[in-house]
Write a protein that holds these residues in place. Structure first.
Motif, short mmCIF file in Angstrom:
data_model
loop_
_atom_site.label_atom_id
_atom_site.label_comp_id
_atom_site.label_asym_id
_atom_site.label_seq_id
_atom_site.Cartn_x
_atom_site.Cartn_y
_atom_site.Cartn_z
N VAL A 179 -19.75 -30.29 2.41
CA VAL A 179 -20.46 -31.42 1.82
C VAL A 179 -21.42 -30.97 0.72
CG1 VAL A 179 -21.94 -33.43 2.26
CG2 VAL A 179 -20.36 -32.62 4.04
N ASP A 180 -21.33 -31.63 -0.44
CA ASP A 180 -22.33 -31.53 -1.49
C ASP A 180 -23.07 -32.86 -1.55
OD1 ASP A 180 -21.57 -28.96 -2.19
OD2 ASP A 180 -20.17 -29.63 -3.74
N THR A 181 -24.33 -32.82 -1.97
CA THR A 181 -25.13 -34.06 -2.00
C THR A 181 -25.78 -34.26 -3.37
OG1 THR A 181 -27.09 -32.90 -1.15
CG2 THR A 181 -25.64 -33.96 0.46
N ALA A 182 -26.00 -35.52 -3.71
CA ALA A 182 -26.74 -35.91 -4.90
C ALA A 182 -27.58 -37.12 -4.55
CB ALA A 182 -25.79 -36.23 -6.05
N PHE A 183 -28.70 -37.29 -5.25
CA PHE A 183 -29.64 -38.35 -4.90
C PHE A 183 -29.88 -39.36 -6.02
CE2 PHE A 183 -30.42 -34.71 -2.23
CZ PHE A 183 -30.57 -35.27 -0.97
N ASP A 184 -29.16 -39.21 -7.12
CA ASP A 184 -29.20 -40.23 -8.17
C ASP A 184 -27.85 -40.26 -8.86
OD1 ASP A 184 -29.20 -38.58 -10.74
OD2 ASP A 184 -30.99 -37.76 -9.78
N GLY A 185 -27.64 -41.32 -9.66
CA GLY A 185 -26.34 -41.53 -10.27
C GLY A 185 -25.95 -40.47 -11.29
N GLU A 186 -26.90 -40.00 -12.07
CA GLU A 186 -26.57 -39.00 -13.09
C GLU A 186 -26.10 -37.69 -12.47
OE1 GLU A 186 -29.68 -38.45 -15.92
OE2 GLU A 186 -29.32 -40.37 -16.92
N GLU A 187 -26.84 -37.23 -11.45
CA GLU A 187 -26.45 -36.00 -10.76
C GLU A 187 -25.10 -36.17 -10.08
OE1 GLU A 187 -28.16 -32.86 -7.39
OE2 GLU A 187 -28.99 -34.89 -7.52
N GLY A 188 -24.93 -37.33 -9.43
CA GLY A 188 -23.67 -37.61 -8.75
C GLY A 188 -22.51 -37.65 -9.71
N HIS A 189 -22.72 -38.31 -10.85
CA HIS A 189 -21.66 -38.38 -11.86
C HIS A 189 -21.29 -37.00 -12.36
CE1 HIS A 189 -20.34 -38.54 -16.12
NE2 HIS A 189 -19.45 -39.34 -15.59
N ASP A 223 -23.26 -44.59 -3.19
CA ASP A 223 -24.10 -45.77 -3.05
C ASP A 223 -24.03 -46.59 -4.34
OD1 ASP A 223 -25.92 -47.55 -1.96
OD2 ASP A 223 -27.65 -46.44 -2.71
N ILE A 224 -24.06 -47.91 -4.21
CA ILE A 224 -23.96 -48.75 -5.39
C ILE A 224 -25.31 -48.88 -6.11
CG2 ILE A 224 -24.46 -50.96 -4.24
CD1 ILE A 224 -22.28 -52.23 -5.94
N GLY A 225 -26.42 -48.84 -5.34
CA GLY A 225 -27.74 -49.05 -5.93
C GLY A 225 -28.48 -47.74 -6.13
N LEU A 226 -28.08 -46.97 -7.14
CA LEU A 226 -28.66 -45.65 -7.38
C LEU A 226 -29.63 -45.67 -8.56
CD1 LEU A 226 -25.39 -43.55 -7.12
CD2 LEU A 226 -27.29 -43.46 -5.49
N PRO A 227 -30.66 -44.82 -8.55
CA PRO A 227 -31.50 -44.65 -9.74
C PRO A 227 -30.76 -43.88 -10.83
CG PRO A 227 -32.16 -43.10 -8.03
CD PRO A 227 -31.12 -44.00 -7.42
N GLU A 228 -31.23 -43.98 -12.05
CA GLU A 228 -30.69 -43.28 -13.23
C GLU A 228 -29.36 -43.87 -13.71
OE1 GLU A 228 -32.74 -41.34 -14.62
OE2 GLU A 228 -34.09 -41.07 -12.91
N MET A 229 -28.42 -44.05 -12.78
CA MET A 229 -27.12 -44.64 -13.13
C MET A 229 -26.55 -45.29 -11.88
SD MET A 229 -23.65 -42.73 -14.56
CE MET A 229 -24.55 -41.85 -15.84
N ASP A 230 -26.23 -46.59 -11.94
CA ASP A 230 -25.76 -47.28 -10.73
C ASP A 230 -24.35 -46.83 -10.37
OD1 ASP A 230 -23.64 -49.47 -11.64
OD2 ASP A 230 -25.24 -49.42 -13.15
N GLY A 231 -24.00 -47.09 -9.10
CA GLY A 231 -22.73 -46.60 -8.58
C GLY A 231 -21.52 -47.15 -9.30
N ILE A 232 -21.58 -48.41 -9.72
CA ILE A 232 -20.44 -49.00 -10.42
C ILE A 232 -20.19 -48.28 -11.75
CG2 ILE A 232 -19.64 -51.08 -11.62
CD1 ILE A 232 -20.87 -52.72 -9.37
N THR A 233 -21.27 -47.98 -12.47
CA THR A 233 -21.13 -47.24 -13.73
C THR A 233 -20.58 -45.84 -13.48
OG1 THR A 233 -22.98 -48.46 -14.72
CG2 THR A 233 -22.35 -46.39 -15.77
N VAL A 234 -21.06 -45.20 -12.41
CA VAL A 234 -20.60 -43.85 -12.07
C VAL A 234 -19.09 -43.83 -11.85
CG1 VAL A 234 -20.66 -42.01 -10.34
CG2 VAL A 234 -22.78 -43.06 -11.10
N VAL A 235 -18.60 -44.74 -11.03
CA VAL A 235 -17.16 -44.72 -10.72
C VAL A 235 -16.35 -45.14 -11.94
CG1 VAL A 235 -16.90 -47.08 -9.80
CG2 VAL A 235 -15.48 -45.24 -8.91
N GLU A 236 -16.87 -46.05 -12.76
CA GLU A 236 -16.17 -46.42 -14.00
C GLU A 236 -16.01 -45.21 -14.91
OE1 GLU A 236 -17.20 -51.14 -14.80
OE2 GLU A 236 -18.57 -49.58 -15.55
N LYS A 237 -17.06 -44.42 -15.05
CA LYS A 237 -17.01 -43.23 -15.89
C LYS A 237 -16.02 -42.21 -15.34
CE LYS A 237 -21.62 -43.40 -18.01
NZ LYS A 237 -21.19 -43.14 -19.42
#
Length: 223
Positions: free
Chosen positions: A27-37, A51-65
């Motif tokens: 497992v790797d972890t991230a705590f905001d959308g930019e890091e996760g992306h 998670d859909i409600g993330l700081p920096e970049m929301d989950g929907i934007t992350v998965v779209e990218k």
């Protein structure tokens, strides 16, 4: 199998990560959308919990990218929102499934198992290769009904090879999916684990494809 958890709630992130590790995942972890992306865009994962409600970049934007960049790993979206439109937006953006908060961790684990199985072309929770049977739900393996005593690394190796039966898997790919981001990776250790696994299985199911990697398949399927 290697999982990315992107969740800004520290306690929930840890709870999910601990449960996944106990089930045998890396497992790797991230705590905001930019890091996760960034992690999802640069590291190979077998599945992502997002998670859909993330700081920096929301989950929907992350998965779209991710999808626009050709990243096809299964994504399970977490949402605290009850509105059906948010769930539809997540699926339309490219998520494969969703779980609404609050949830039972066991449900998340079951959905992750199902996503990984389907991505590899398996519909059952049990994957069979000759006399070897992998129970993805119980994280156990047997040979002719006798339980295999495997280390965590040996189980991850067996699980990855069985999920990708009939496919040649390189050492690099195995290393990337068996160890987390911070682990000091060495592809030479894969040979050691393959050797141990072959001895414990006791059946010639793991083929070395010279210069390419390894392939696991039942004898009747071998070419």
């Amino acid at each position: 199998m290697r999982i990315l958890v992107v969740e800004d709630d520290v306690n929930l992130n840890r709870q999910l990560s601990d449960a996944l590790k106990e089930s045998g995942y890396v497992v790797d972890t991230a705590f905001d959308g930019e890091e996760g992306h960034f992690l999802g865009d640069t590291e190979p994962y077998d599945a992502v919990i997002l998670d859909i409600g993330l700081p920096e970049m929301d989950g929907i934007t992350v998965v779209e990218k991710w999808r626009s960049n050709g990243k096809g790993m299964p994504v399970l979206m977490l949402t605290a929102r009850d509105r059906w439109s948010d769930k539809v937006a997540g699926i339309d953006a490219g998520a494969d499934d969703y779980v609404a908060k609050p949830f039972h961790v066991e449900e998340v684990l079951a959905r992750v198992r199902a996503l990984i199985r389907r991505a590899a072309g398996h519909s059952s929770s049990e994957i069979v290769c000759g006399p070897v049977r992998l129970d993805t739900k119980a994280s156990k393996a047997t040979v002719d009904g006798i339980a295999l005593k495997l280390t965590s690394h040996e189980f991850r190796l067996l699980s990855y090879l069985m999920h990708h039966m009939g496919t040649v898997v390189s050492r690099t790919e195995l290393v990337e999916h068996m160890y987390d981001q911070d682990f000091d990776r060495d592809s030479n250790t894969i040979e050691v684990f393959v050797g141990r696994l072959r001895k414990k299985i006791g059946v010639d199911l793991i083929e070395t494809v010279r210069g390419l990697g390894y392939r696991m398949q039942a004898p009747a399927d071998a070419q």
